[in-house]
Design an enzyme around this catalytic site. Structure first.
Site, PDB file in Angstrom:
ATOM      1  CE  LYS A  70     135.002   6.252  23.927  1.00 52.83           C
ATOM      2  NZ  LYS A  70     134.832   7.675  23.790  1.00 52.83           N
ATOM      3  CG  ASP A 106     134.165   9.365  20.594  1.00 52.17           C
ATOM      4  OD1 ASP A 106     132.986   9.661  20.865  1.00 52.17           O
ATOM      5  OD2 ASP A 106     134.831   8.555  21.251  1.00 52.17           O
TER       6      ASP A 106
HETATM    7  P1  NDP Z   1     140.367   6.483  28.586  1.00 52.26           P
HETATM    8  O1  NDP Z   1     140.363   5.698  29.849  1.00 52.26           O
HETATM    9  O2  NDP Z   1     140.630   5.795  27.297  1.00 52.26           O
HETATM   10  O3  NDP Z   1     141.458   7.670  28.705  1.00 52.26           O
HETATM   11  C1  NDP Z   1     141.442   8.542  29.789  1.00 52.26           C
HETATM   12  C2  NDP Z   1     142.624   9.491  29.665  1.00 52.26           C
HETATM   13  O4  NDP Z   1     142.515  10.416  30.734  1.00 52.26           O
HETATM   14  C3  NDP Z   1     143.988   8.821  29.825  1.00 52.26           C
HETATM   15  O5  NDP Z   1     144.926   9.501  29.020  1.00 52.26           O
HETATM   16  C4  NDP Z   1     144.280   9.026  31.322  1.00 52.26           C
HETATM   17  O6  NDP Z   1     145.635   9.033  31.625  1.00 52.26           O
HETATM   18  C5  NDP Z   1     143.733  10.415  31.492  1.00 52.26           C
HETATM   19  N1  NDP Z   1     143.410  10.743  32.869  1.00 52.26           N
HETATM   20  C6  NDP Z   1     142.517  10.133  33.685  1.00 52.26           C
HETATM   21  N2  NDP Z   1     142.459  10.777  34.865  1.00 52.26           N
HETATM   22  C7  NDP Z   1     143.334  11.815  34.785  1.00 52.26           C
HETATM   23  C8  NDP Z   1     143.739  12.835  35.685  1.00 52.26           C
HETATM   24  N3  NDP Z   1     143.208  12.922  36.898  1.00 52.26           N
HETATM   25  N4  NDP Z   1     144.656  13.740  35.266  1.00 52.26           N
HETATM   26  C9  NDP Z   1     145.190  13.668  34.028  1.00 52.26           C
HETATM   27  N5  NDP Z   1     144.862  12.699  33.126  1.00 52.26           N
HETATM   28  C10 NDP Z   1     143.946  11.795  33.509  1.00 52.26           C
HETATM   29  O7  NDP Z   1     138.977   7.267  28.566  1.00 52.26           O
HETATM   30  P2  NDP Z   1     138.206   7.907  27.324  1.00 52.26           P
HETATM   31  O8  NDP Z   1     139.192   8.549  26.420  1.00 52.26           O
HETATM   32  O9  NDP Z   1     137.269   6.918  26.780  1.00 52.26           O
HETATM   33  O10 NDP Z   1     137.301   9.029  28.065  1.00 52.26           O
HETATM   34  C11 NDP Z   1     137.884  10.220  28.583  1.00 52.26           C
HETATM   35  C12 NDP Z   1     136.763  11.183  28.979  1.00 52.26           C
HETATM   36  O11 NDP Z   1     136.045  11.614  27.824  1.00 52.26           O
HETATM   37  C13 NDP Z   1     135.715  10.580  29.917  1.00 52.26           C
HETATM   38  O12 NDP Z   1     135.408  11.533  30.911  1.00 52.26           O
HETATM   39  C14 NDP Z   1     134.507  10.383  29.018  1.00 52.26           C
HETATM   40  O13 NDP Z   1     133.287  10.440  29.731  1.00 52.26           O
HETATM   41  C15 NDP Z   1     134.648  11.570  28.085  1.00 52.26           C
HETATM   42  N6  NDP Z   1     133.988  11.399  26.793  1.00 52.26           N
HETATM   43  C16 NDP Z   1     133.160  12.374  26.347  1.00 52.26           C
HETATM   44  C17 NDP Z   1     132.554  12.264  25.127  1.00 52.26           C
HETATM   45  C18 NDP Z   1     131.656  13.328  24.641  1.00 52.26           C
HETATM   46  O14 NDP Z   1     130.996  13.085  23.640  1.00 52.26           O
HETATM   47  N7  NDP Z   1     131.608  14.471  25.257  1.00 52.26           N
HETATM   48  C19 NDP Z   1     132.753  11.102  24.263  1.00 52.26           C
HETATM   49  C20 NDP Z   1     133.675  10.155  24.815  1.00 52.26           C
HETATM   50  C21 NDP Z   1     134.246  10.289  26.042  1.00 52.26           C
HETATM   51  P3  NDP Z   1     146.400   7.707  32.146  1.00 52.26           P
HETATM   52  O15 NDP Z   1     146.666   6.895  30.922  1.00 52.26           O
HETATM   53  O16 NDP Z   1     147.615   8.259  32.783  1.00 52.26           O
HETATM   54  O17 NDP Z   1     145.463   7.024  33.110  1.00 52.26           O
END
Ligand code: NDP
Length: 473
Positions: A70, A106
């Site tokens: 994104k 979003d």
């Molecule tokens: P990104 O990859 O852009 O960001 C993910 C974030 O989650 C980062 O800050 C990452 O940290 C963090 N993260 C990942 N794993 C862990 C963990 N185990 N513990 C703590 N932090 C963690 O992903 P998106 O923002 O695009 O998506 C995030 C979630 O949102 C997904 O599950 C997606 O499916 C969901 N989503 C839901 C939507 C809805 O409409 N309900 C819409 C869009 C997304 P780090 O940088 O340290 O890796």
């Protein structure tokens, strides 16, 4: 029926097989009897630019963009809608005669989901977890509503979180706090928060035994919103419900962000109820398949990743002893399988041959749990290795100060083929900066003080592993 005039839309992400967007959009398309189709495309970070060239060349009408693209997609687009520009993340792309324009739906999808439960964020403290693309959009929506925002994320994302707070500064009515995601900070912030929003992917299937926030830190009466929607009832939501919190799944946000994207591509109002029914049916189907075909694996293994010289083998061996688990060193297994040292594999067969054996050993080692695995420094170069490891293992990044790594490598340099060249110090610096984001991305847990003595590193690992249901010490 698909024919020569069908307009194609889709979603790009990695992983993307969990998404219910195809079911949701195709149901809306069928309901309105319009000539569109919607597909899911798994696209790695390395292929994103090529994929977008393909969208232009093939005349694909529009795309949704999901984890992890994104933010990285922004500079590859021809134009940005002002809202997406402000948020700094795109979840929808519209192809306007070969020019790709990025939008963000979003933020308003999230705002709509809050409106449905009657939550007004004005002057309330909201703890927002994560600093990725979705957190940016949610942060924007919350800042617009006048919330006090505490942004908590893993240390690897703290810089990103600070940037996000700066970007939101011009619309925020209150100062935004950025903190590392750990128990102490969660406890402090949640004690007076009204809403907790998980905008990380922690808890998303297949890692659905994970939670970004231990149950004991949830305060009764607060609202808990989880953007993760696979599964719908995440561990965080189950534990929040048990603590008498108001729980909100990511479903409404999903439907409303999707409905707005649908309108951008087709010009038609989306049939919300049709999309909701299709999303729920698909989610039920997926969870039924997961429970009958492939039960979610409990995480009973630990995989240590990090740069060469970070101490994965010594920490791994001692950790295995402490936990009473078997210890596997992937580099040693590679040597055993090839019948020669890694240096000889490199010199006689080349790096690609080494990577192929490493991949096969990683796959085999990852097919069961109850072990501590020390991975080679380059294991993160192939995303499939990480997918295999994560089936049973919590992935821990052992991070050490570069100067300490240099000192250790100077001693063991002769055994390391990647350091055979004269200018090995600058080569290490290049390798380290290229690999650092890959380690951070792959890690479930990061141990910042990999330079400390082994006992302290192990104590820290055991403490962080305590968050996982399957590790009871
Ligand atoms: P990104 O990859 O852009 O960001 C993910 C974030 O989650 C980062 O800050 C990452 O940290 C963090 N993260 C990942 N794993 C862990 C963990 N185990 N513990 C703590 N932090 C963690 O992903 P998106 O923002 O695009 O998506 C995030 C979630 O949102 C997904 O599950 C997606 O499916 C969901 N989503 C839901 C939507 C809805 O409409 N309900 C819409 C869009 C997304 P780090 O940088 O340290 O890796």
């Amino acid at each position: 029926m698909i024919n020569a005039r069908t307009k194609l839309c889709g979603i790009i992400g990695n992983p993307v097989r969990h998404t219910v967007s195809p079911a949701m959009h195709n149901a809306a398309i069928a309901h309105l009897k319009i000539n569109y189709a919607y597909m899911a495309f798994e696209v790695s970070g390395a292929s994103i630019e090529t994929a977008l060239s393909g969208v232009r060349a093939l005349g694909i009408t529009g795309l949704n963009v999901t984890i992890p693209h994104k933010v990285s997609v922004l500079p590859l687009l021809d134009e940005l809608d002002p809202l997406a520009q402000n948020i700094g993340a795109v979840n929808t792309i519209v192809n306007q005669n070969g020019k790709l324009k990025g939008y963000n739906t979003d933020a308003s999808g999230f705002a709509e989901a809050l409106r449905i439960i009657g939550f007004n964020a004005k002057d309330k403290l909201v703890v927002l977890l994560g600093a990725g693309g979705t957190a940016r959009a949610i942060g924007f929506a919350l800042a617009q509503q006048g919330a006090y925002i505490s942004l908590l994320c893993r240390s690897s994302g703290l810089e990103q979180a600070k940037l996000l707070a700066q970007n939101l500064d011009h619309i925020a009515q209150h100062t935004i706090t950025t903190l590392e995601l750990n128990d102490a900070n969660l406890r402090k912030e949640l004690s007076h928060a009204k809403l907790l929003v998980n905008a990380t992917s922690a808890g998303m299937a297949p890692n659905d035994t994970e939670t970004p926030c231990p149950a004991e830190l949830l305060e009764p009466g607060m609202a808990v919103f989880d953007v993760v929607y696979t599964p719908l009832n995440t561990r965080l939501l189950k534990e929040a419900h048990a603590k008498s919190c108001l729980t909100v799944s990511g479903l409404d946000m999903l439907i409303h962000q999707g409905a707005q994207a649908f309108k951008l591509w087709t010009g038609q109002d989306a049939p919300i109820d049709v999309m909701r029914r299709a999303a729920i049916a698909e989610l039920k189907l997926c969870s039924a398949k997961e429970t009958t075909v492939k039960p979610a694996a409990p995480k009973t293994a630990v995989a240590l990743i990090g740069f060469m010289g970070a101490g994965k083998s010594s920490v791994g061996r001692a950790l295995a002893r402490k936990m009473g688990k078997a210890f596997v060193d992937i580099d040693r297994r590679v040597e055993k399988s090839a019948g020669k040292s890694i240096s000889r594999i490199f010199s006689e067969n080349g790096e690609s041959a080494f990577r192929a054996i490493e991949k096969e050993i990683t796959r085999t080692v990852s097919s069961s749990g109850k072990k501590v695995i020390a991975c080679g420094g380059g294991v993160v170069l192939d995303a499939e290795n990480i997918t295999h490891l994560k089936r049973y293992a919590v992935v821990i990044y052992i991070k050490s100060d570069p100067s300490i790594i240099m000192k250790r490598l100077a001693i063991s340099r002769s055994r390391r083929p990647l350091l055979a060249q004269e200018n090995w110090v600058s080569h290490i610096n290049t390798l380290m900066s290229a690999r650092e984001p890959l380690y951070a991305k792959a890690a479930d847990i990061t141990i910042e003080n990999g330079d400390a003595d082994i006992d302290s590193a192990i104590a820290l690992i055991m403490q962080k592993l305590g968050r996982y249901e399957s590790f009871n010490f």
